[in-house]
Motif scaffolding. Sequence first.
Motif, mmCIF file in Angstrom:
data_model
loop_
_atom_site.group_PDB
_atom_site.id
_atom_site.type_symbol
_atom_site.label_atom_id
_atom_site.label_comp_id
_atom_site.label_asym_id
_atom_site.label_seq_id
_atom_site.Cartn_x
_atom_site.Cartn_y
_atom_site.Cartn_z
ATOM 1 N N HIS A 68 0.834 -1.187 0.000
ATOM 2 C CA HIS A 68 0.000 0.000 0.000
ATOM 3 C C HIS A 68 0.863 1.227 0.000
ATOM 4 C CE1 HIS A 68 -4.240 0.195 -0.475
ATOM 5 N NE2 HIS A 68 -4.311 1.226 0.335
ATOM 6 N N THR A 69 0.325 2.211 -0.595
ATOM 7 C CA THR A 69 1.121 3.347 -0.987
ATOM 8 C C THR A 69 0.378 4.615 -0.618
ATOM 9 O OG1 THR A 69 1.819 1.994 -2.813
ATOM 10 C CG2 THR A 69 2.194 4.344 -3.038
ATOM 11 N N THR A 70 1.125 5.715 -0.468
ATOM 12 C CA THR A 70 0.430 6.956 -0.201
ATOM 13 C C THR A 70 1.187 8.109 -0.850
ATOM 14 O OG1 THR A 70 -0.579 8.324 1.520
ATOM 15 C CG2 THR A 70 1.507 7.284 2.099
ATOM 16 N N ASN B 44 6.518 -5.123 1.902
ATOM 17 C CA ASN B 44 6.640 -6.356 1.102
ATOM 18 C C ASN B 44 6.944 -5.995 -0.359
ATOM 19 O OD1 ASN B 44 4.056 -5.414 0.521
ATOM 20 N ND2 ASN B 44 3.081 -7.411 0.579
ATOM 21 N N GLU B 45 7.966 -5.139 -0.487
ATOM 22 C CA GLU B 45 8.293 -4.590 -1.804
ATOM 23 C C GLU B 45 9.007 -5.589 -2.702
ATOM 24 O OE1 GLU B 45 6.579 -1.529 -2.796
ATOM 25 O OE2 GLU B 45 7.540 -0.953 -0.936
ATOM 26 N N MET B 46 9.546 -6.685 -2.135
ATOM 27 C CA MET B 46 10.277 -7.629 -2.996
ATOM 28 C C MET B 46 9.372 -8.178 -4.098
ATOM 29 S SD MET B 46 13.482 -7.784 -2.140
ATOM 30 C CE MET B 46 14.219 -9.344 -2.663
ATOM 31 N N ASP B 47 8.047 -8.140 -3.858
ATOM 32 C CA ASP B 47 7.119 -8.652 -4.881
ATOM 33 C C ASP B 47 7.078 -7.757 -6.120
ATOM 34 O OD1 ASP B 47 5.039 -10.809 -5.333
ATOM 35 O OD2 ASP B 47 3.878 -9.007 -5.810
ATOM 36 N N ASP B 48 7.613 -6.533 -6.023
ATOM 37 C CA ASP B 48 7.638 -5.661 -7.207
ATOM 38 C C ASP B 48 8.733 -6.067 -8.198
ATOM 39 O OD1 ASP B 48 5.449 -4.145 -6.629
ATOM 40 O OD2 ASP B 48 6.532 -2.370 -5.982
ATOM 41 N N PHE B 49 9.682 -6.896 -7.772
ATOM 42 C CA PHE B 49 10.610 -7.479 -8.739
ATOM 43 C C PHE B 49 9.842 -8.475 -9.601
ATOM 44 C CE2 PHE B 49 14.181 -6.610 -5.659
ATOM 45 C CZ PHE B 49 15.003 -5.920 -6.544
ATOM 46 N N LEU C 178 11.580 -2.391 -9.559
ATOM 47 C CA LEU C 178 10.913 -1.379 -10.372
ATOM 48 C C LEU C 178 9.591 -0.977 -9.715
ATOM 49 C CD1 LEU C 178 11.114 0.116 -13.121
ATOM 50 C CD2 LEU C 178 9.748 -1.749 -14.104
ATOM 51 N N SER C 179 9.308 0.303 -9.752
ATOM 52 C CA SER C 179 8.087 0.825 -9.139
ATOM 53 C C SER C 179 7.230 1.502 -10.196
ATOM 54 C CB SER C 179 8.467 1.854 -8.075
ATOM 55 O OG SER C 179 7.324 2.537 -7.611
ATOM 56 N N ALA C 180 5.983 1.757 -9.837
ATOM 57 C CA ALA C 180 5.100 2.531 -10.719
ATOM 58 C C ALA C 180 4.827 3.917 -10.134
ATOM 59 C CB ALA C 180 3.794 1.776 -10.917
ATOM 60 N N MET C 181 5.442 4.240 -9.006
ATOM 61 C CA MET C 181 5.112 5.503 -8.344
ATOM 62 C C MET C 181 5.474 6.684 -9.254
ATOM 63 S SD MET C 181 5.851 4.770 -4.345
ATOM 64 C CE MET C 181 7.203 3.608 -4.377
HETATM 65 O O1 DON Z 1 6.029 0.701 -6.180
HETATM 66 C C1 DON Z 1 5.003 0.258 -6.673
HETATM 67 O O2 DON Z 1 4.694 0.420 -7.840
HETATM 68 C C2 DON Z 1 4.040 -0.499 -5.783
HETATM 69 N N1 DON Z 1 4.750 -1.105 -4.694
HETATM 70 C C3 DON Z 1 2.994 0.417 -5.314
HETATM 71 C C4 DON Z 1 1.981 -0.283 -4.449
HETATM 72 C C5 DON Z 1 0.720 0.449 -4.292
HETATM 73 O O3 DON Z 1 0.513 1.495 -4.861
HETATM 74 C C6 DON Z 1 -0.298 -0.192 -3.441
HETATM 75 N N2 DON Z 1 -1.367 0.701 -3.171
HETATM 76 N N3 DON Z 1 -2.491 0.613 -3.392
#
Ligand code: DON
Length: 573
Positions: free
Chosen positions: A382-384, A421-426, A453-456
């Motif tokens: 989750h992101t903000t 749990n950012e390792m799942d973004d790999f 890699l991120s989508a932020m």
């Molecule tokens: O960095 C990314 O792209 C993801 N980890 C972002 C996750 C995210 O936005 C979850 N929120 N709803």
Amino acid sequence: MILGRLTILAIAVGALATCRPPLARDNAPFPPAWRFSPGRGAAYAANAMVSSNDSIASLVGVEVLRRGGNAVDAAVAVGFALAVTYPEAGNLGGGGYMVIRMADGRTAALDYRERAPLAATRDMYARLIDSLPRASLVGHLASGVPGAVAGMVEAHSKYGALPLADVIAPAIRLADSGFVVDSAFARSIENARELIAGYAGGSVFLPNGVAPVRGSRLVQPDLANTLRRIAAQGAAGFYEGETARLIVEEMRRGGGIITEEDLRQYRPAWRGALEGTYRSYRLITMPPSSSGGVTMLETLNILETVPALPPFGSTKYTHLLTEAFRRAFIDRNTKLGDPDFVDVPVRRLTSDAYARELATTIDSTRASQTGAFDSTAREATHTTHYSVVDAAGNAVATTTTINELYGSGVFIPGAGFFMNNEMDDFATRPGEPNLFGLVQGESNAIAPGKRMLSAMSPTIVLDSAGRVTLVLGGRGGPRIISSTLQVIVNVLDHGMTLADALAAPRIHHQAWPDTLRYETNGLAPAVVDSLRAMGHAVAEGRATGLVKAIMRAPAGGWYGAYDPRTTGGAAGY
Ligand code: DON
């Protein structure tokens, strides 16, 4: 002082009531059954504005601005406050990106994304697929080395005006004295009860096994102590000494692989901000290790090959947007990764010439098929986000995340925060879909020390006179990119007010799965039928991220708004 959300909101609303109402732009042409009606209002303030997912955190930003802090001080203060009041996504145990545009014209992009631990290997999750199939998502192995604290401290040390301790003080106060829980907070904890109860966070967030009720006061003394160590020692207060010891102890206890050495080695990276033009505007956005900026610019460049976009909500518009997203996401999923590890062709992907090439492959009457482009495309929450503009015109767009709500669930006892749990973004298993259904390739394979890699997509938009016009970004995995872009286009091309631009229905396409998603009732039924007739696989649901934004008011001052699909607070003075 005990800060209650209701009290604070009342103060904010009281302050806002003295301000001028937003100037009218045309009401947006939403489909008749759409859940939000056009013409909603945004917050307005004459000098400065903060917009975030949490009203208390936004008011912390205003407090710091009023005390003489600049937009970077306020952004850092909001970041630390969100770690206290918005633990589902605000964090010390995650990472993020900050895009800065100072009023004197300087721009900067800070990459404080998590890094894979030194002991991580390319196929660590593939090997665990039978015994621990969710290891990249839940538990101790799911975390990258956190970057949030190093990033915030670094941004502050380069651009801040107030002492670090002053900027962290409001967060310490909120953790120490507590804040009053609202229904959104209580519901969020309740919904994540099973995950939280699986680790040490239950002692804070599920006292006696139940979520705190609305109106109760939540105090977090361990988190207050961690924040005090950071206020006193800077990044060393997190990456060394007591906090580091507590993190590593929990990792060892639970079979994680983050070590003292991983923490000691963590450094954020200043990257040149990624800049590009769209019509008469200039975008300042995030380069890799996020895919956000490149993918947005590539999509916008394709849209720009059409002199005027078709009307909002029309079949022609939806088709063009979908085909542009499809092409940009194919490149995203196959070519982007951490620039410290792979060569990323950023200049080519964001060039007008390349966009024109891609635009010629779009048939205005037929949907393309992702699979027809390139076989590697297949192989391949989750992101903000918060935005700040200060009275001098400095602007900061920040997105931070622990990936899913409450991250990996792992909570550091004695230090008081959740791990990501950012390792799942790999591409944990290249060619297989991740949490967000993204199918990614070798460029984003795991390597020790590499950033996933991120989508932020934190982004600042300047008008043709070089003035800050929009500051925005969002959450929602790959939907961050499509949602942020649609808000930009809604304002710049479709002439919507900020509030309407955020409330407008969105679509999403990420190349693979080859599906055009739309929000329920977000497209007129006749448009859905004609898109299907053109060959699009159209599906309802999971179409949107959640955006927070600030916009310059034409006659001076700032509008602030957050996505009506979620909670938030925009406040200014
Ligand atoms: O960095 C990314 O792209 C993801 N980890 C972002 C996750 C995210 O936005 C979850 N929120 N709803």
